[in-house]
Design an enzyme around this catalytic site. Structure first.
Site, PDB file in Angstrom:
ATOM      1  N   LYS A  48       0.833  -1.196   0.000  1.00 33.49           N
ATOM      2  CA  LYS A  48       0.000   0.000   0.000  1.00 33.49           C
ATOM      3  C   LYS A  48       0.882   1.267   0.000  1.00 33.49           C
ATOM      4  O   LYS A  48       2.108   1.177   0.224  1.00 33.49           O
ATOM      5  CB  LYS A  48      -0.917  -0.053   1.228  1.00 33.49           C
ATOM      6  CG  LYS A  48      -1.892  -1.247   1.179  1.00 33.49           C
ATOM      7  CD  LYS A  48      -2.822  -1.259   2.388  1.00 33.49           C
ATOM      8  CE  LYS A  48      -3.842  -2.371   2.311  1.00 33.49           C
ATOM      9  NZ  LYS A  48      -4.791  -2.341   3.451  1.00 33.49           N
ATOM     10  N   TYR A  88     -12.513  -3.215  -3.182  1.00 33.84           N
ATOM     11  CA  TYR A  88     -13.058  -3.179  -1.822  1.00 33.84           C
ATOM     12  C   TYR A  88     -14.589  -3.102  -1.829  1.00 33.84           C
ATOM     13  O   TYR A  88     -15.187  -2.482  -0.952  1.00 33.84           O
ATOM     14  CB  TYR A  88     -12.469  -1.980  -1.070  1.00 33.84           C
ATOM     15  CG  TYR A  88     -11.048  -2.228  -0.537  1.00 33.84           C
ATOM     16  CD1 TYR A  88     -10.719  -3.407   0.130  1.00 33.84           C
ATOM     17  CD2 TYR A  88     -10.052  -1.264  -0.674  1.00 33.84           C
ATOM     18  CE1 TYR A  88      -9.422  -3.629   0.621  1.00 33.84           C
ATOM     19  CE2 TYR A  88      -8.759  -1.478  -0.170  1.00 33.84           C
ATOM     20  CZ  TYR A  88      -8.460  -2.668   0.473  1.00 33.84           C
ATOM     21  OH  TYR A  88      -7.185  -2.890   0.976  1.00 33.84           O
ATOM     22  N   ASN A 151      -1.915  -0.012   7.241  1.00 31.30           N
ATOM     23  CA  ASN A 151      -1.398  -1.351   7.542  1.00 31.30           C
ATOM     24  C   ASN A 151      -0.543  -1.978   6.438  1.00 31.30           C
ATOM     25  O   ASN A 151      -0.418  -3.193   6.325  1.00 31.30           O
ATOM     26  CB  ASN A 151      -2.522  -2.286   8.004  1.00 31.30           C
ATOM     27  CG  ASN A 151      -3.602  -2.463   6.963  1.00 31.30           C
ATOM     28  OD1 ASN A 151      -3.518  -1.889   5.891  1.00 31.30           O
ATOM     29  ND2 ASN A 151      -4.605  -3.268   7.281  1.00 31.30           N
ATOM     30  N   HIS A 154      -1.696  -5.442   1.402  1.00 33.08           N
ATOM     31  CA  HIS A 154      -2.950  -6.172   1.173  1.00 33.08           C
ATOM     32  C   HIS A 154      -2.615  -7.598   0.758  1.00 33.08           C
ATOM     33  O   HIS A 154      -1.665  -7.818   0.002  1.00 33.08           O
ATOM     34  CB  HIS A 154      -3.760  -5.521   0.048  1.00 33.08           C
ATOM     35  CG  HIS A 154      -4.821  -6.438  -0.485  1.00 33.08           C
ATOM     36  ND1 HIS A 154      -6.017  -6.644   0.168  1.00 33.08           N
ATOM     37  CD2 HIS A 154      -4.843  -7.258  -1.572  1.00 33.08           C
ATOM     38  CE1 HIS A 154      -6.733  -7.527  -0.494  1.00 33.08           C
ATOM     39  NE2 HIS A 154      -6.035  -7.908  -1.563  1.00 33.08           N
ATOM     40  N   GLU A 165      -9.326 -10.800  -7.767  1.00 36.42           N
ATOM     41  CA  GLU A 165      -8.429  -9.648  -7.616  1.00 36.42           C
ATOM     42  C   GLU A 165      -7.325  -9.667  -8.678  1.00 36.42           C
ATOM     43  O   GLU A 165      -6.956  -8.621  -9.210  1.00 36.42           O
ATOM     44  CB  GLU A 165      -7.829  -9.641  -6.204  1.00 36.42           C
ATOM     45  CG  GLU A 165      -8.870  -9.303  -5.140  1.00 36.42           C
ATOM     46  CD  GLU A 165      -8.327  -9.394  -3.716  1.00 36.42           C
ATOM     47  OE1 GLU A 165      -7.116  -9.633  -3.530  1.00 36.42           O
ATOM     48  OE2 GLU A 165      -9.131  -9.209  -2.778  1.00 36.42           O
TER      49      GLU A 165
HETATM   50  N1  LIG Z   1     -11.554   0.276  11.321  1.00 34.47           N
HETATM   51  C1  LIG Z   1     -10.798   0.618  10.293  1.00 34.47           C
HETATM   52  N2  LIG Z   1     -10.342   1.877  10.230  1.00 34.47           N
HETATM   53  C2  LIG Z   1      -9.596   2.253   9.214  1.00 34.47           C
HETATM   54  N3  LIG Z   1      -9.234   1.438   8.196  1.00 34.47           N
HETATM   55  C3  LIG Z   1      -9.644   0.160   8.198  1.00 34.47           C
HETATM   56  C4  LIG Z   1     -10.459  -0.316   9.254  1.00 34.47           C
HETATM   57  N4  LIG Z   1     -10.707  -1.601   8.988  1.00 34.47           N
HETATM   58  C5  LIG Z   1     -10.099  -1.894   7.854  1.00 34.47           C
HETATM   59  N5  LIG Z   1      -9.457  -0.857   7.378  1.00 34.47           N
HETATM   60  C6  LIG Z   1      -8.689  -0.801   6.151  1.00 34.47           C
HETATM   61  O1  LIG Z   1      -9.387  -1.491   5.154  1.00 34.47           O
HETATM   62  C7  LIG Z   1      -8.598  -2.523   4.656  1.00 34.47           C
HETATM   63  C8  LIG Z   1      -9.447  -3.633   4.239  1.00 34.47           C
HETATM   64  O2  LIG Z   1     -10.047  -4.217   5.345  1.00 34.47           O
HETATM   65  P1  LIG Z   1     -10.225  -5.737   5.363  1.00 34.47           P
HETATM   66  O3  LIG Z   1     -11.290  -6.000   6.353  1.00 34.47           O
HETATM   67  O4  LIG Z   1     -10.369  -6.294   3.979  1.00 34.47           O
HETATM   68  O5  LIG Z   1      -8.840  -6.116   5.972  1.00 34.47           O
HETATM   69  P2  LIG Z   1      -7.778  -7.035   5.354  1.00 34.47           P
HETATM   70  O6  LIG Z   1      -8.421  -8.072   4.507  1.00 34.47           O
HETATM   71  O7  LIG Z   1      -6.873  -7.475   6.451  1.00 34.47           O
HETATM   72  O8  LIG Z   1      -6.991  -5.971   4.484  1.00 34.47           O
HETATM   73  P3  LIG Z   1      -6.692  -6.020   2.952  1.00 34.47           P
HETATM   74  O9  LIG Z   1      -8.008  -6.346   2.305  1.00 34.47           O
HETATM   75  O10 LIG Z   1      -6.203  -4.628   2.679  1.00 34.47           O
HETATM   76  O11 LIG Z   1      -5.673  -7.095   2.857  1.00 34.47           O
HETATM   77  C9  LIG Z   1      -7.639  -2.834   5.779  1.00 34.47           C
HETATM   78  O12 LIG Z   1      -6.466  -3.452   5.345  1.00 34.47           O
HETATM   79  C10 LIG Z   1      -7.370  -1.473   6.312  1.00 34.47           C
HETATM   80  O13 LIG Z   1      -6.419  -0.805   5.515  1.00 34.47           O
HETATM   81  O1  LIG Z   2     -11.557  -1.202  10.719  1.00 38.24           O
HETATM   82  C1  LIG Z   2     -10.927  -1.246   9.642  1.00 38.24           C
HETATM   83  C2  LIG Z   2     -10.847  -2.396   8.869  1.00 38.24           C
HETATM   84  C3  LIG Z   2     -10.139  -2.357   7.703  1.00 38.24           C
HETATM   85  N1  LIG Z   2      -9.537  -1.230   7.302  1.00 38.24           N
HETATM   86  C4  LIG Z   2      -8.795  -1.179   6.056  1.00 38.24           C
HETATM   87  O2  LIG Z   2      -9.453  -1.941   5.092  1.00 38.24           O
HETATM   88  C5  LIG Z   2      -8.590  -2.913   4.560  1.00 38.24           C
HETATM   89  C6  LIG Z   2      -9.335  -4.086   4.080  1.00 38.24           C
HETATM   90  O3  LIG Z   2     -10.021  -4.663   5.142  1.00 38.24           O
HETATM   91  P1  LIG Z   2     -10.114  -6.228   5.237  1.00 38.24           P
HETATM   92  O4  LIG Z   2     -11.167  -6.536   6.243  1.00 38.24           O
HETATM   93  O5  LIG Z   2     -10.216  -6.787   3.885  1.00 38.24           O
HETATM   94  O6  LIG Z   2      -8.742  -6.589   5.915  1.00 38.24           O
HETATM   95  P2  LIG Z   2      -7.418  -7.191   5.261  1.00 38.24           P
HETATM   96  O7  LIG Z   2      -7.883  -8.169   4.267  1.00 38.24           O
HETATM   97  O8  LIG Z   2      -6.694  -6.025   4.676  1.00 38.24           O
HETATM   98  O9  LIG Z   2      -6.656  -7.784   6.401  1.00 38.24           O
HETATM   99  C7  LIG Z   2      -7.627  -3.177   5.656  1.00 38.24           C
HETATM  100  O10 LIG Z   2      -6.428  -3.725   5.228  1.00 38.24           O
HETATM  101  C8  LIG Z   2      -7.428  -1.785   6.195  1.00 38.24           C
HETATM  102  O11 LIG Z   2      -6.535  -1.075   5.363  1.00 38.24           O
HETATM  103  C9  LIG Z   2      -9.602  -0.056   8.040  1.00 38.24           C
HETATM  104  O12 LIG Z   2      -9.043   0.942   7.659  1.00 38.24           O
HETATM  105  N2  LIG Z   2     -10.303  -0.096   9.192  1.00 38.24           N
HETATM  106 MG   LIG Z   3      -9.317  -7.767   2.968  1.00 37.69          MG
END
Ligand SMILES: Nc1ncnc2c1ncn2[C@@H]1O[C@H](COP(=O)(O)OP(=O)(O)OP(=O)(O)O)[C@@H](O)[C@H]1O
Ligand SMILES: O=c1ccn([C@@H]2O[C@H](COP(=O)(O)OP(=O)(O)O)[C@@H](O)[C@H]2O)c(=O)[nH]1
Ligand SMILES: [Mg+2]
Length: 189
Positions: A48, A88, A151, A154, A165
């Site tokens: 990222k 997303y 974080n 991805h 994706e």
């Molecule tokens: N509560 C939050 N506040 C701010 N950003 C979040 C939050 N939850 C998620 N994100 C961001 O959204 C991204 C996507 O959330 P996601 O739940 O898919 O997490 P993730 O699958 O771990 O992350 P990614 O999809 O980026 O690998 C997160 O990686 C994070 O960058």
């Molecule tokens: O409370 C949250 C959850 C997710 N994210 C962002 O959304 C991304 C995608 O969320 P996802 O749940 O897919 O988590 P990831 O796959 O990135 O672990 C995360 O990586 C975070 O960058 C976030 O900003 N706040």
């Molecule tokens: Mg994710």
């Protein structure tokens, strides 16, 4: 020249295809049908904007290479809103969605496709919990970040998600199906 090329290569319509490549395809087919591990599973990993800004690209790539995965696609780009809204789409209703898109468009990304046995699940483990505050030390997020909104990386979270994706971020022609020398009997190229 002739003796070097001809024993190793066969004609297929217009092109010369290395015999070894045909053999490897046949072996993969056999593995798939026999229920043995799928060594061609693929996942999408994206560094990222904060990871790029903080010069973490090399260290992150190093971890995937060191683990034994194979890089089959790599590019640096500025993400568009359109691609991100597709990427997303499951998060569109989340309160952090707009800030997530601002974050993801704030600078260039390095997007990669990695290949290998169980690569989707293993990458998720290597990347660590979404929230870096909960990510284990030793994971990318656990070592390089402190807050969920920055974080670093991805990783696709399922084999089906990875396929979608990869199609979203890459054209098929930009993914290289190269043979790894450690999977062939000699280093002769
Ligand atoms: N509560 C939050 N506040 C701010 N950003 C979040 C939050 N939850 C998620 N994100 C961001 O959204 C991204 C996507 O959330 P996601 O739940 O898919 O997490 P993730 O699958 O771990 O992350 P990614 O999809 O980026 O690998 C997160 O990686 C994070 O960058
Ligand atoms: O409370 C949250 C959850 C997710 N994210 C962002 O959304 C991304 C995608 O969320 P996802 O749940 O897919 O988590 P990831 O796959 O990135 O672990 C995360 O990586 C975070 O960058 C976030 O900003 N706040
Ligand atoms: Mg994710």
């Amino acid at each position: 020249w002739k003796t070097r090329i001809s024993p190793d290569r066969v004609h297929s319509s217009q092109t010369l295809i290395p015999k070894r490549k045909l053999c490897i395809s046949a072996v993969y087919e056999l593995l798939r049908s026999s229920g043995l591990p799928d060594v061609r599973e693929r996942t999408l990993i994206a560094i990222k904007p904060d990871g790029v800004q903080r010069r973490l690209v090399g260290q992150i790539i190093h971890r995937f290479e060191q683990r034994g995965f194979k890089l089959v696609g790599l590019k640096m780009l500025q993400a568009s809103q359109d691609v991100l809204s597709e990427h997303y789409c499951d998060l569109r209703t989340k309160p952090f969605y707009n800030s997530l898109v601002r974050y993801m468009t704030s600078g260039p990304l390095v997007v990669m496709v990695w290949e290998g046995h169980n690569v989707v699940q293993t990458s998720r483990t290597m990347v660590g919990n979404t929230n870096p505050a909960e990510a284990q030390a030793g994971t990318v997020r656990g070592d390089f970040s402190i807050h969920v909104s920055r974080n670093v990386v991805h990783a696709s979270d399922s084999v089906e998600g990875a396929q979608k994706e990869i199609q979203l971020w890459f054209q098929t022609k930009d993914l290289l199906d190269w043979d790894s020398w450690d999977q062939t009997s000699t280093g002769d190229v």
